[in-house]
Motif scaffolding. Sequence first.
Motif, PDB file in Angstrom:
ATOM      1  N   ASP A  45       0.837  -1.196   0.000  1.00  0.00           N
ATOM      2  CA  ASP A  45       0.000   0.000   0.000  1.00  0.00           C
ATOM      3  C   ASP A  45       0.874   1.249   0.000  1.00  0.00           C
ATOM      4  O   ASP A  45       1.818   1.362   0.774  1.00  0.00           O
ATOM      5  CB  ASP A  45      -0.883  -0.019   1.249  1.00  0.00           C
ATOM      6  CG  ASP A  45      -1.652   1.280   1.424  1.00  0.00           C
ATOM      7  OD1 ASP A  45      -2.082   1.847   0.416  1.00  0.00           O
ATOM      8  OD2 ASP A  45      -1.803   1.707   2.575  1.00  0.00           O
ATOM      9  N   LYS A  46       0.562   2.170  -0.895  1.00  0.00           N
ATOM     10  CA  LYS A  46       1.335   3.415  -0.988  1.00  0.00           C
ATOM     11  C   LYS A  46       0.438   4.624  -0.755  1.00  0.00           C
ATOM     12  O   LYS A  46       0.622   5.680  -1.331  1.00  0.00           O
ATOM     13  CB  LYS A  46       2.029   3.486  -2.344  1.00  0.00           C
ATOM     14  CG  LYS A  46       3.058   2.379  -2.543  1.00  0.00           C
ATOM     15  CD  LYS A  46       3.700   2.425  -3.900  1.00  0.00           C
ATOM     16  CE  LYS A  46       4.674   1.258  -4.062  1.00  0.00           C
ATOM     17  NZ  LYS A  46       5.305   1.240  -5.392  1.00  0.00           N
ATOM     18  N   SER A  47      -0.537   4.446   0.104  1.00  0.00           N
ATOM     19  CA  SER A  47      -1.435   5.534   0.444  1.00  0.00           C
ATOM     20  C   SER A  47      -0.671   6.721   1.003  1.00  0.00           C
ATOM     21  O   SER A  47       0.308   6.577   1.731  1.00  0.00           O
ATOM     22  CB  SER A  47      -2.465   5.038   1.472  1.00  0.00           C
ATOM     23  OG  SER A  47      -3.136   6.114   2.065  1.00  0.00           O
ATOM     24  N   GLU A 106      -1.731   8.571   3.223  1.00  0.00           N
ATOM     25  CA  GLU A 106      -2.104   8.755   4.618  1.00  0.00           C
ATOM     26  C   GLU A 106      -0.945   8.541   5.572  1.00  0.00           C
ATOM     27  O   GLU A 106      -0.906   9.143   6.650  1.00  0.00           O
ATOM     28  CB  GLU A 106      -3.261   7.813   4.989  1.00  0.00           C
ATOM     29  CG  GLU A 106      -4.581   8.148   4.293  1.00  0.00           C
ATOM     30  CD  GLU A 106      -5.014   9.598   4.534  1.00  0.00           C
ATOM     31  OE1 GLU A 106      -4.939  10.052   5.698  1.00  0.00           O
ATOM     32  OE2 GLU A 106      -5.391  10.265   3.563  1.00  0.00           O
ATOM     33  N   ILE A 107       0.001   7.709   5.188  1.00  0.00           N
ATOM     34  CA  ILE A 107       1.145   7.492   6.078  1.00  0.00           C
ATOM     35  C   ILE A 107       1.918   8.788   6.279  1.00  0.00           C
ATOM     36  O   ILE A 107       2.404   9.085   7.366  1.00  0.00           O
ATOM     37  CB  ILE A 107       2.068   6.377   5.523  1.00  0.00           C
ATOM     38  CG1 ILE A 107       3.136   6.043   6.566  1.00  0.00           C
ATOM     39  CG2 ILE A 107       2.731   6.780   4.208  1.00  0.00           C
ATOM     40  CD1 ILE A 107       3.977   4.829   6.214  1.00  0.00           C
ATOM     41  N   ASP A 121      -0.143  10.938   8.619  1.00  0.00           N
ATOM     42  CA  ASP A 121      -0.146  10.418   9.985  1.00  0.00           C
ATOM     43  C   ASP A 121       1.079  10.904  10.757  1.00  0.00           C
ATOM     44  O   ASP A 121       0.976  11.303  11.923  1.00  0.00           O
ATOM     45  CB  ASP A 121      -0.167   8.886   9.973  1.00  0.00           C
ATOM     46  CG  ASP A 121      -1.528   8.327   9.559  1.00  0.00           C
ATOM     47  OD1 ASP A 121      -2.511   9.097   9.572  1.00  0.00           O
ATOM     48  OD2 ASP A 121      -1.588   7.128   9.215  1.00  0.00           O
ATOM     49  N   TYR A 122       2.235  10.851  10.109  1.00  0.00           N
ATOM     50  CA  TYR A 122       3.475  11.267  10.773  1.00  0.00           C
ATOM     51  C   TYR A 122       3.682  12.775  10.731  1.00  0.00           C
ATOM     52  O   TYR A 122       4.334  13.340  11.609  1.00  0.00           O
ATOM     53  CB  TYR A 122       4.680  10.560  10.142  1.00  0.00           C
ATOM     54  CG  TYR A 122       4.803   9.108  10.527  1.00  0.00           C
ATOM     55  CD1 TYR A 122       5.174   8.739  11.818  1.00  0.00           C
ATOM     56  CD2 TYR A 122       4.537   8.090   9.618  1.00  0.00           C
ATOM     57  CE1 TYR A 122       5.290   7.411  12.193  1.00  0.00           C
ATOM     58  CE2 TYR A 122       4.645   6.748   9.971  1.00  0.00           C
ATOM     59  CZ  TYR A 122       5.020   6.423  11.262  1.00  0.00           C
ATOM     60  OH  TYR A 122       5.117   5.101  11.627  1.00  0.00           O
ATOM     61  N   LEU A 148       8.822   8.055   2.647  1.00  0.00           N
ATOM     62  CA  LEU A 148       8.048   7.053   3.377  1.00  0.00           C
ATOM     63  C   LEU A 148       6.923   6.455   2.536  1.00  0.00           C
ATOM     64  O   LEU A 148       6.531   5.305   2.747  1.00  0.00           O
ATOM     65  CB  LEU A 148       7.459   7.657   4.655  1.00  0.00           C
ATOM     66  CG  LEU A 148       8.431   8.011   5.780  1.00  0.00           C
ATOM     67  CD1 LEU A 148       7.674   8.656   6.929  1.00  0.00           C
ATOM     68  CD2 LEU A 148       9.192   6.779   6.252  1.00  0.00           C
ATOM     69  N   ARG A 205       7.443   3.111   1.163  1.00  0.00           N
ATOM     70  CA  ARG A 205       7.663   2.037   2.148  1.00  0.00           C
ATOM     71  C   ARG A 205       9.081   1.468   2.035  1.00  0.00           C
ATOM     72  O   ARG A 205       9.274   0.275   1.779  1.00  0.00           O
ATOM     73  CB  ARG A 205       6.641   0.915   1.977  1.00  0.00           C
ATOM     74  CG  ARG A 205       5.177   1.320   2.010  1.00  0.00           C
ATOM     75  CD  ARG A 205       4.820   2.059   3.308  1.00  0.00           C
ATOM     76  NE  ARG A 205       3.398   2.096   3.554  1.00  0.00           N
ATOM     77  CZ  ARG A 205       2.554   3.019   3.067  1.00  0.00           C
ATOM     78  NH1 ARG A 205       3.004   3.964   2.279  1.00  0.00           N
ATOM     79  NH2 ARG A 205       1.259   2.984   3.358  1.00  0.00           N
ATOM     80  N   CYS A 260       9.267   6.279  13.035  1.00  0.00           N
ATOM     81  CA  CYS A 260       9.092   5.602  11.743  1.00  0.00           C
ATOM     82  C   CYS A 260       9.896   4.310  11.703  1.00  0.00           C
ATOM     83  O   CYS A 260       9.411   3.271  11.243  1.00  0.00           O
ATOM     84  CB  CYS A 260       9.552   6.505  10.598  1.00  0.00           C
ATOM     85  SG  CYS A 260       8.524   7.934  10.286  1.00  0.00           S
ATOM     86  N   ASP A 284       8.107   1.813  14.085  1.00  0.00           N
ATOM     87  CA  ASP A 284       6.795   1.376  13.614  1.00  0.00           C
ATOM     88  C   ASP A 284       6.878   0.511  12.357  1.00  0.00           C
ATOM     89  O   ASP A 284       6.136  -0.467  12.203  1.00  0.00           O
ATOM     90  CB  ASP A 284       5.908   2.586  13.294  1.00  0.00           C
ATOM     91  CG  ASP A 284       5.512   3.372  14.524  1.00  0.00           C
ATOM     92  OD1 ASP A 284       5.746   2.878  15.648  1.00  0.00           O
ATOM     93  OD2 ASP A 284       4.969   4.484  14.364  1.00  0.00           O
ATOM     94  N   MET A 285       7.773   0.892  11.434  1.00  0.00           N
ATOM     95  CA  MET A 285       7.807   0.262  10.114  1.00  0.00           C
ATOM     96  C   MET A 285       9.003  -0.673   9.923  1.00  0.00           C
ATOM     97  O   MET A 285       9.141  -1.283   8.866  1.00  0.00           O
ATOM     98  CB  MET A 285       7.822   1.353   9.038  1.00  0.00           C
ATOM     99  CG  MET A 285       6.631   2.296   9.110  1.00  0.00           C
ATOM    100  SD  MET A 285       6.808   3.739   8.024  1.00  0.00           S
ATOM    101  CE  MET A 285       6.797   2.958   6.405  1.00  0.00           C
TER     102      MET A 285
END
Length: 232
Positions: A109-111, A113-114, A117-118, A147, A150, A178, A181-182
Amino acid sequence: MLKVENLSSGYGTITILRDVSFEMKQGEIVAIIGRNGVGKSTLIKSLIGLIRPKSGKVVYGDRDITRMKPYERARLGIGYVPQGHGVFPLLTVRENLKMGEMINASGKDKSLEIAYDYFPRLHERREQKAGTLSGGEQAMLSIARTLIGRPKLMMLDEPSEGIQPNLAFQIGEIVKKCSSDMGISVIISEQHIGLIQTCAQKCYALDKGIVVGELAGEEIQDYNCIKRYLTV
């Protein structure tokens, strides 16, 4: 995650880095520290492929990427945040973030929104031209754009350049979050002591193109210990 062996690099006939070696683990945050002109940016550019090494080897995972082109490294999951932030000034924040979708060839997913969010401030300014953002906001945008793809490994070159000191601490905290979390491994070239102390787990100090020191744990939090590599 990454192993650098006896890397020598530079520009034309001029050698800047000499036999640089270090390695890092998955999920680790490593800082490359040193004064201006010691070779930090040259090292980052050599790792991303913008400069072809004169000798030595760069191994990413189990692959020798020493001769790979920058876009090939990016598609393996290596993200790059350039010095000066490198945003597209005439594109909006949202359009800049969309460019990040091309970084990684994975089907994840390359939304956008990430990024929001950060960096909630980017959502507020998503239709604003990137060139009108403050230095700190441009730094946030350049990290957020990376980011989106990903990355498995993210390299940042002097992210504190041109931003207010308090924002440098904030960026350090976000980079740390980051990574946690990732599961992203991070290499950060930096001189801002507070940012380094906020997020780095290990530091390699450069001087005149060679590694002259390695710091970890309490040594990084010791102001006097780290300062000697950053002051004239």
